[in-house]
Write an enzyme that holds these catalytic residues in place. Structure first.
Site, mmCIF file in Angstrom:
data_model
loop_
_atom_site.group_PDB
_atom_site.id
_atom_site.type_symbol
_atom_site.label_atom_id
_atom_site.label_comp_id
_atom_site.label_asym_id
_atom_site.label_seq_id
_atom_site.Cartn_x
_atom_site.Cartn_y
_atom_site.Cartn_z
ATOM 1 N N TRP A 132 -126.375 30.503 -5.355
ATOM 2 C CA TRP A 132 -125.826 28.957 -3.946
ATOM 3 C C TRP A 132 -125.876 30.550 -2.813
ATOM 4 C CZ3 TRP A 132 -128.410 25.115 -4.082
ATOM 5 C CH2 TRP A 132 -127.599 23.738 -2.886
ATOM 6 N N ASP A 187 -125.171 30.538 7.256
ATOM 7 C CA ASP A 187 -124.464 29.507 7.964
ATOM 8 C C ASP A 187 -124.695 27.806 7.196
ATOM 9 O OD1 ASP A 187 -127.575 28.914 7.270
ATOM 10 O OD2 ASP A 187 -127.974 28.342 9.717
ATOM 11 N N GLU A 219 -127.480 26.872 5.282
ATOM 12 C CA GLU A 219 -126.972 27.450 3.731
ATOM 13 C C GLU A 219 -127.870 28.558 3.800
ATOM 14 O OE1 GLU A 219 -126.426 24.064 1.226
ATOM 15 O OE2 GLU A 219 -124.765 25.500 0.603
ATOM 16 N N GLU A 220 -128.749 29.318 4.702
ATOM 17 C CA GLU A 220 -129.827 30.063 4.691
ATOM 18 C C GLU A 220 -129.815 31.322 4.673
ATOM 19 O OE1 GLU A 220 -133.566 26.332 4.730
ATOM 20 O OE2 GLU A 220 -132.485 27.256 6.692
ATOM 21 N N GLU A 226 -131.350 11.854 4.278
ATOM 22 C CA GLU A 226 -131.014 13.445 5.558
ATOM 23 C C GLU A 226 -131.967 12.927 6.741
ATOM 24 O OE1 GLU A 226 -132.152 17.674 3.245
ATOM 25 O OE2 GLU A 226 -130.063 17.379 3.826
HETATM 26 C C1 NOJ Z 1 -130.760 23.788 -0.081
HETATM 27 C C2 NOJ Z 1 -130.016 24.167 1.167
HETATM 28 O O1 NOJ Z 1 -128.593 23.012 1.338
HETATM 29 C C3 NOJ Z 1 -130.524 24.137 2.281
HETATM 30 O O2 NOJ Z 1 -129.649 23.855 3.425
HETATM 31 C C4 NOJ Z 1 -131.413 24.410 2.622
HETATM 32 O O3 NOJ Z 1 -132.477 24.693 3.529
HETATM 33 C C5 NOJ Z 1 -132.797 24.648 1.026
HETATM 34 N N1 NOJ Z 1 -132.076 24.816 -0.269
HETATM 35 C C6 NOJ Z 1 -133.307 26.035 0.891
HETATM 36 O O4 NOJ Z 1 -132.951 26.806 1.110
HETATM 37 C C1 NOJ Z 2 -127.983 20.832 3.185
HETATM 38 C C2 NOJ Z 2 -127.710 20.950 4.028
HETATM 39 O O1 NOJ Z 2 -128.398 21.499 4.920
HETATM 40 C C3 NOJ Z 2 -126.669 21.487 4.458
HETATM 41 O O2 NOJ Z 2 -125.356 21.562 5.635
HETATM 42 C C4 NOJ Z 2 -125.311 20.233 3.832
HETATM 43 O O3 NOJ Z 2 -124.466 20.803 3.869
HETATM 44 C C5 NOJ Z 2 -125.980 20.205 2.289
HETATM 45 N N1 NOJ Z 2 -127.034 19.507 2.315
HETATM 46 C C6 NOJ Z 2 -125.267 19.071 1.949
HETATM 47 O O4 NOJ Z 2 -125.615 17.898 2.502
#
Ligand code: NOJ
Ligand code: NOJ
Length: 579
Positions: A139, A195, A198-199, A423
């Site tokens: 992750w 960030d 999560e990227e 979402e």
């Molecule tokens: C899962 C993350 O929760 C999401 O924010 C991200 O865009 C995708 N993985 C792709 O990296």
């Molecule tokens: C993907 C989002 O980018 C992230 O901000 C969030 O924490 C997770 N999904 C779970 O909702």
């Protein structure tokens, strides 16, 4: 409500129709969002079977995507909305979930995970399994906004407890959790991490902004609880963080660049979300903290919104000054790169917050920086300060209100008839996609609706802050891992009666120099083991003792003093028994 009627009467039938459509949408969607949010909280939530009490799942979706986990960010933002609603007296029954959330977080903090242990960086872990075991898959970790956001949510509840004659609970139960989070923030705010999406692994505006807020209000909360030893450390790191926050502003392009890395435009919902989650209703339109009505935040908002006008099919044919569907950032490709409900609502919420401040201060200031934002509504607007008695103030605030409502109307248009919020909604057709029943989407309806009604959370100390002329970036001395200190976790097994607490003091400043009054309270999260992590000077021989306090009586651990020696750096644990 009074404001809605007034503008409707003044500005005729079209305005009234639009306003009442949004009013009635929120009147229907608000209760649906609340039910949807509560369904995703373990203990009693109807979509949370197998989830520990007080734990928030991101979504009940278990595949494509699997969001059946608990994220510290989502949970903290969701509970901040719940706590603010509870504090405003809207629903006393929410206290059950809030207390379960508090208890669950004390446990979650102690779970060792791929980011570390509680004293070696584990608080930066982004998500956990719903039974609170560690998620060990790959992750984007660590994510350093989580501890700050959790501290902010818990401080809101703690301040309510103090104001409602329950300082004991705030001190013995809320404070130990908040202290761990703030020590982490104080030591790590200048470290990179992933960030909020999560990227991108770099520094991120949202993360820095919420860290600043948490440290600032944490220092005030500590003072109220008599925990004075942490105050100067939190305050000085808050000032360093505020200084660093200024560096994200791009003066030539007129927007906040979301991340220091990532190779993107930097136009990102990150910045609007930061403004509304660090909104302080007493701070006016302060630009140093990027308040919702600050010129920098408004300019940034326009640049962010405009970046979606030509890329989403759902936005085609919409006039250049009308509301559009917005997503995380224009380069996004997750699930094909779509608008999100919570980011479209964030635009509305930032503007509602701005209106609340302009009305309260009785004026609106147009600067060279915010001029392009205001010229969307009237191309002849000039730089100046417009008092609430002026026609321009009325024109602009009415237009901003309608503009904000139009973003809610976009969400309304793409909300399915039952009111469920996923979402995302697709860029081509506006149909829900990715995770169904996203808890954060529901929370964003509730916070936008509250903001539309002029309701706010508490002030947190943003008023009148001064940015130092040169920034210091060293995390010094108030958290685990700082140079010249060792993070020592004290565990003591002690059986207590209800209302009795265990404290620690000892031979150095960090242990309050043998002061029973200023001794530091331990957390009973793992009762009968009581714990606290303290940063002690490296390479030192230190003496200490535990104290019991109950009903005004203080009982010291029997002689002799306990003793430990710290190494050069890192972390250590001592395991003691009460005697
Ligand atoms: C899962 C993350 O929760 C999401 O924010 C991200 O865009 C995708 N993985 C792709 O990296
Ligand atoms: C993907 C989002 O980018 C992230 O901000 C969030 O924490 C997770 N999904 C779970 O909702």
């Amino acid at each position: 409500m009074r404001f809605i009627l007034l503008t409707a009467l003044c500005f005729g039938a079209t305005t009234w129709a639009q306003l009442s459509a949004v009013t009635s949408f929120l009147a229907t969607e608000g209760p649906i969002a609340k039910v949807g949010l509560l369904a995703n909280i373990g203990g009693s939530g109807s979509k949370s079977a197998g989830v520990k009490a007080g734990i928030v799942i991101a979504s009940p979706s278990k595949s494509s995507p699997d969001y059946f986990y608990t994220w510290t960010r989502d949970s903290s933002l969701v509970f901040k909305a719940v706590i603010d609603s509870f504090v405003r007296g809207e629903d006393a029954s929410l206290r059950t979930q809030i207390d379960q959330y508090v208890a669950s977080q004390a446990v979650q903090q102690q779970v060792s995970n791929p980011s570390g242990t509680v004293s070696s960086g584990g608080l930066g872990e982004p998500k956990f399994n719903v039974d609170l075991s560690a998620f060990t898959g790959g992750w984007g970790r660590p994510q350093r906004d989580g501890p700050a956001l959790r501290a902010t949510a818990l401080i809101a509840y703690g301040n309510w407890l103090i104001a409602n004659s329950n300082t004991t609970f705030a001190l013995s139960t809320i404070w130990p959790i908040v202290k761990l989070d703030l020590d982490y923030v104080a030591s790590n705010w200048n470290q990179t991490g992933f960030d909020l999406w999560e990227e991108v692994n770099s520094s991120s505006f949202f993360t820095t902004a919420v860290q600043h807020r948490a440290l600032r209000e944490g220092a005030a909360f500590a003072t109220k609880l008599g925990q004075t030893s942490v105050v100067s450390g939190y305050t000085s790191q808050a000032t360093n963080t505020l200084c660093f926050l200024q560096s994200y502003w791009n003066p030539t392009a007129g927007y906040v660049t979301a991340n220091t890395g990532g190779g993107r435009s930097g136009k990102d919902a990150n910045t609007a979300l930061a403004s509304l989650h660090t909104f302080d209703p007493s701070a006016g339109c302060d630009a140093a903290t990027f308040q919702p009505c600050s010129d920098k935040a408004l300019s940034s908002l326009k640049v962010y919104v405009d970046s979606f006008r030509s890329i989403y099919t759902v936005n085609s044919g919409i006039a250049a000054t009308d509301a559009v569907a917005t997503g995380r950032y224009p380069e996004d490709s997750y699930y094909g790169g779509n608008p999100w409900y919570l980011t479209t609502l964030a635009v509305a919420e930032q503007l509602y917050d701005a209106l609340t401040v302009w009305k309260a201060q009785g004026s609106l200031n147009v600067t060279a920086v915010s001029l392009p934002f205001f010229q969307q509504f009237n191309s002849t607007i000039a730089v100046g300060t417009y008092p609430s008695t002026s026609a321009i103030f009325t024109t602009l605030t009415t237009a901003v209100y309608n503009f904000a409502d139009s973003f809610v109307a976009v969400v309304q248009k793409y909300t399915p008839s039952g009111g469920a919020l996923a979402e995302q909604y697709t860029r081509a057709a506006g149909v829900p996609t990715s995770a169904a029943d996203l808890t954060w989407s529901y929370a964003s309806v509730l916070t936008a609706a509250a903001a539309r009604n002029g309701l706010t959370g508490d002030s947190w100390g943003a008023k009148g802050l001064v940015v130092p002329s040169s920034c210091s970036t060293s995390g010094s001395g108030s958290g685990s891992g700082s140079s010249g200190t060792v993070a020592v976790t004290f565990n003591v097994v002690a059986t207590t009666v209800y209302g009795e607490n265990i404290y620690l003091t000892g031979s150095v400043d960090a242990l309050q120099n043998w002061s029973p009054t200023n001794a530091m309270i331990l957390s009973p999260a793992n009762y009968p083991t009581w714990s606290i992590t303290v940063n002690l000077p490296a390479n030192s021989a230190i003496q200490y003792k535990y104290i019991r306090k109950y009903n005004g009586a203080t009982t010291w651990l029997a002689d002799p003093n306990n003793q430990l020696s710290t190494g050069a750096s890192g972390a250590a644990t001592v395991n003691d028994q009460w005697r």
